[in-house]
Design a protein around this motif. Structure first.
Motif, short mmCIF file in Angstrom:
data_model
loop_
_atom_site.label_atom_id
_atom_site.label_comp_id
_atom_site.label_asym_id
_atom_site.label_seq_id
_atom_site.Cartn_x
_atom_site.Cartn_y
_atom_site.Cartn_z
N TRP A 439 0.83 -1.20 0.00
CA TRP A 439 0.00 0.00 0.00
C TRP A 439 0.87 1.26 0.00
N PHE A 440 0.49 2.24 -0.81
CA PHE A 440 1.14 3.55 -0.90
C PHE A 440 2.58 3.45 -1.44
N ALA A 441 2.87 2.41 -2.19
CA ALA A 441 4.21 2.26 -2.78
C ALA A 441 4.13 2.28 -4.30
N GLU A 442 3.39 3.23 -4.83
CA GLU A 442 3.25 3.35 -6.29
C GLU A 442 4.59 3.51 -6.98
N SER A 443 5.55 4.16 -6.33
CA SER A 443 6.86 4.35 -6.96
C SER A 443 7.52 3.02 -7.30
N THR A 444 7.23 1.99 -6.51
CA THR A 444 7.83 0.68 -6.76
C THR A 444 7.30 0.07 -8.05
N VAL A 445 5.97 0.04 -8.22
CA VAL A 445 5.44 -0.58 -9.44
C VAL A 445 5.78 0.26 -10.67
N LEU A 446 5.83 1.57 -10.51
CA LEU A 446 6.19 2.41 -11.66
C LEU A 446 7.65 2.18 -12.06
N HIS A 447 8.54 2.03 -11.07
CA HIS A 447 9.94 1.77 -11.38
C HIS A 447 10.11 0.42 -12.07
N LEU A 448 9.47 -0.62 -11.52
CA LEU A 448 9.61 -1.95 -12.12
C LEU A 448 8.99 -1.98 -13.51
N ALA A 449 7.89 -1.29 -13.70
CA ALA A 449 7.28 -1.23 -15.03
C ALA A 449 8.21 -0.55 -16.03
N SER A 450 8.89 0.50 -15.58
CA SER A 450 9.82 1.19 -16.49
C SER A 450 10.99 0.27 -16.86
N LEU A 451 11.40 -0.58 -15.92
CA LEU A 451 12.46 -1.55 -16.24
C LEU A 451 11.98 -2.54 -17.30
N LEU A 452 10.79 -3.07 -17.12
CA LEU A 452 10.26 -4.01 -18.11
C LEU A 452 10.08 -3.33 -19.47
N GLU A 453 9.58 -2.11 -19.44
CA GLU A 453 9.39 -1.37 -20.69
C GLU A 453 10.72 -1.18 -21.42
N SER A 454 11.80 -0.99 -20.67
CA SER A 454 13.11 -0.71 -21.29
C SER A 454 13.66 -1.90 -22.06
N VAL A 455 13.21 -3.11 -21.72
CA VAL A 455 13.72 -4.30 -22.40
C VAL A 455 12.64 -5.02 -23.21
N SER A 456 11.44 -4.46 -23.22
CA SER A 456 10.33 -5.12 -23.90
C SER A 456 10.52 -5.11 -25.41
N GLU A 457 10.19 -6.23 -26.03
CA GLU A 457 10.26 -6.34 -27.48
C GLU A 457 8.95 -5.92 -28.15
N VAL A 458 7.95 -5.55 -27.34
CA VAL A 458 6.63 -5.26 -27.91
C VAL A 458 6.20 -3.82 -27.69
N ARG A 459 7.08 -2.99 -27.10
CA ARG A 459 6.66 -1.64 -26.73
C ARG A 459 6.14 -0.83 -27.91
N ASP A 460 6.78 -0.90 -29.04
CA ASP A 460 6.43 -0.04 -30.17
C ASP A 460 5.50 -0.71 -31.17
N LEU A 461 4.89 -1.83 -30.79
CA LEU A 461 3.93 -2.48 -31.68
C LEU A 461 2.57 -1.79 -31.58
N HIS A 462 1.90 -1.63 -32.69
CA HIS A 462 0.60 -0.97 -32.70
C HIS A 462 -0.39 -1.82 -33.49
N PRO A 463 -1.68 -1.67 -33.22
CA PRO A 463 -2.67 -2.46 -33.92
C PRO A 463 -2.66 -2.23 -35.43
N PRO A 464 -3.07 -3.22 -36.20
CA PRO A 464 -3.01 -3.12 -37.67
C PRO A 464 -4.20 -2.35 -38.24
N LEU A 465 -4.31 -1.08 -37.87
CA LEU A 465 -5.41 -0.25 -38.37
C LEU A 465 -4.89 0.81 -39.31
#
Length: 465
Positions: A439-465
């Motif tokens: 509880w009240f540790a939003e900075s933790t999930v935001l930091h870990l999410a930014s780490l995953l985003e930095s190595v994600s192979e799918v970040r820049d994929l967009h729907p085929p529209l």
């Protein structure tokens, strides 16, 4: 530019490389091009948005102080009040309703300089895991029009994923920002309960589980908008903690973050590709310096959050909705009509469910004595077909309500939880993982999410529209 995130758009506007009018026009053109296929936008306020953009441009020319989202368009789920703009809650019961005041979250976006361009679709009263209703119809998933973007913030998720909006505001009582984000490949945060006021959101019952939360295509946008939305408003009695209060320890020299990950047991059947995505995210965090290990959470195994959620909600929502719809029941969509037909929860079962919720909270309090975060699935499968009557997951048949199994525990406990895409199913649909902290540790999930985003192979994929 319709796939630029809000942070980039704000920087381009501030540096005068783009004007607010250009940015709003880009998104209005995108809405015109793809919304007929998706039906995510239900009330587009083009003229109002262009007028606001011209005012924003004048403010830049004059050298006025600019908010962090100055000139950036945004959207809001149609459960949130918008002054002078239709807010119909996905229901014939509220057809034509136009509120006089903005919800707190909408007002805070506007104060930060953002420009409302549209309201987004939702299931009637926000109570379903598919976005469909009798007033504004069904929303389709931009990755596959035969699939649902989920609910209840499904219109918001589809709009952002398809580039019609860079950022928006949804709400979540059991899955409703995280599930749609997972189904459409965007990012969404359900902060600690009470962090973001729900003033101006409907329904308010049961308020102790409702959350308003940001939805976007990047973690930095989520972090920015969380900082704008969070904090007391003097009206919501649950919203009492200042933004400055954060229990996240963050990465420190000699103390890497400890992350436990879990696929099963505790969430029922999970598809193989979702399980593989969670395990891949665990490996990625370990490779980025976290201490990561598989865990068991006894409270999750002993307490089925979905069952206790159902008992609690029927007793509270059924009479509330009955009062709102009295005499107009034939106008209701099937989900709310079904809730009104459900048998009442016995008082003894309600009390038992409340006590089980307390034990679930205690179980996670014990878990967070050792770990900083918890990594798990968001949904057990990728986006399902519209109106599926059952799912077969890992050889087991389950009802559509099973889609809530891994998200509802964190509404019951009120902990922060974030959804971020980290994989792709065999049929090309997004798969997300869920990051949870104390509880009240939003900075933790935001930091870990930014780490995953930095190595994600799918970040820049967009729907085929």
């Amino acid at each position: 530019m319709h796939y630029a995130d809000a942070t980039e758009l704000a920087a381009l506007i501030r540096s005068k490389q783009l004007s607010p009018v250009e940015v709003v026009k880009i998104h209005l053109d995108r809405i015109e091009a793809v919304n007929p296929q998706l039906n995510a936008m239900v009330v587009v306020v083009a003229e109002q948005a262009l007028q606001a953009a011209k005012s924003a441009e004048t403010a830049i020319i004059r050298g006025n102080d600019l908010g962090p989202l100055h000139g950036v368009p945004f959207t809001a789920k149609d459960a949130l009040d918008t002054a002078g703009v239709l807010t119909q809650r996905g229901s014939l019961i509220f057809k034509g309703r136009t509120p006089d005041a903005d919800a707190t979250s909408v007002a805070r976006f506007k104060k930060a300089g953002a420009i409302l361009i549209s309201k987004t679709n939702l299931p009637e009263f926000s109570y379903a895991t598919e976005t469909d209703n009798r007033l504004t119809g069904r929303t389709n998933n931009p990755w596959n029009l035969d699939r649902t973007p989920g609910g209840s913030s499904g219109g918001e998720a589809a709009a952002i994923a398809a580039g019609m909006s860079p950022i928006g505001i949804g709400s979540d009582v059991a899955i409703s920002v995280r599930g749609p984000a997972a189904h459409t490949g965007i990012v969404a945060l359900k902060a600690t309960h009470g962090r973001i006021p729900t003033t101006g959101h409907w329904p308010q019952v049961p308020r102790r589980y409702w959350h308003v939360g940001p939805m976007a295509r990047s973690v930095r946008d989520i972090a920015l908008t969380y900082s704008i939305l969070a904090g007391p408003d003097g009206t919501d009695g649950y919203a009492t903690s200042p933004l400055s209060l954060d229990a996240g320890l963050g990465p420190q020299p000699g103390r890497p973050l400890r992350v436990g990950w879990l696929v099963r047991p505790g969430f029922g059947p999970i598809s193989a590709d979702v399980a593989a995505t969670v395990e891949a995210a665990a490996r990625a965090l370990a490779g980025l310096g976290c201490i990561v290990e598989p865990v068991r959470v006894p409270a999750l195994e002993e307490i089925n959050g979905l069952e206790i959620y159902s008992r609690l909600h029927v007793l509270e929502t059924k009479p509330y909705f009955a009062r709102c719809t009295n005499g107009r029941e034939p106008e209701l969509f099937k989900i709310i009509a079904g809730i009104l037909r459900m048998p009442d929860t016995a008082a003894s079962d309600y009390v038992a469910a409340e006590q089980a919720t307390e034990r679930l909270k205690d179980g996670f309090a014990d878990y967070f004595r050792k770990y900083d975060a918890f990594l798990c699935p968001v949904t057990p499968i990728s986006a399902p077909p519209h109106h599926a009557s059952e799912y077969v997951i890992d050889g087991e048949r389950v009802t559509p309500r099973h889609i809530l199994r891994a998200t509802v525990p964190f509404n019951l406990t009120g902990m922060p939880a974030l959804s971020i895409r980290f994989g792709t199913s065999g049929d090309g649909l997004p798969i997300a993982v869920q990051l949870v902290s104390r509880w009240f540790a939003e900075s933790t999930v935001l930091h870990l999410a930014s780490l995953l985003e930095s190595v994600s192979e799918v970040r820049d994929l967009h729907p085929p529209l």
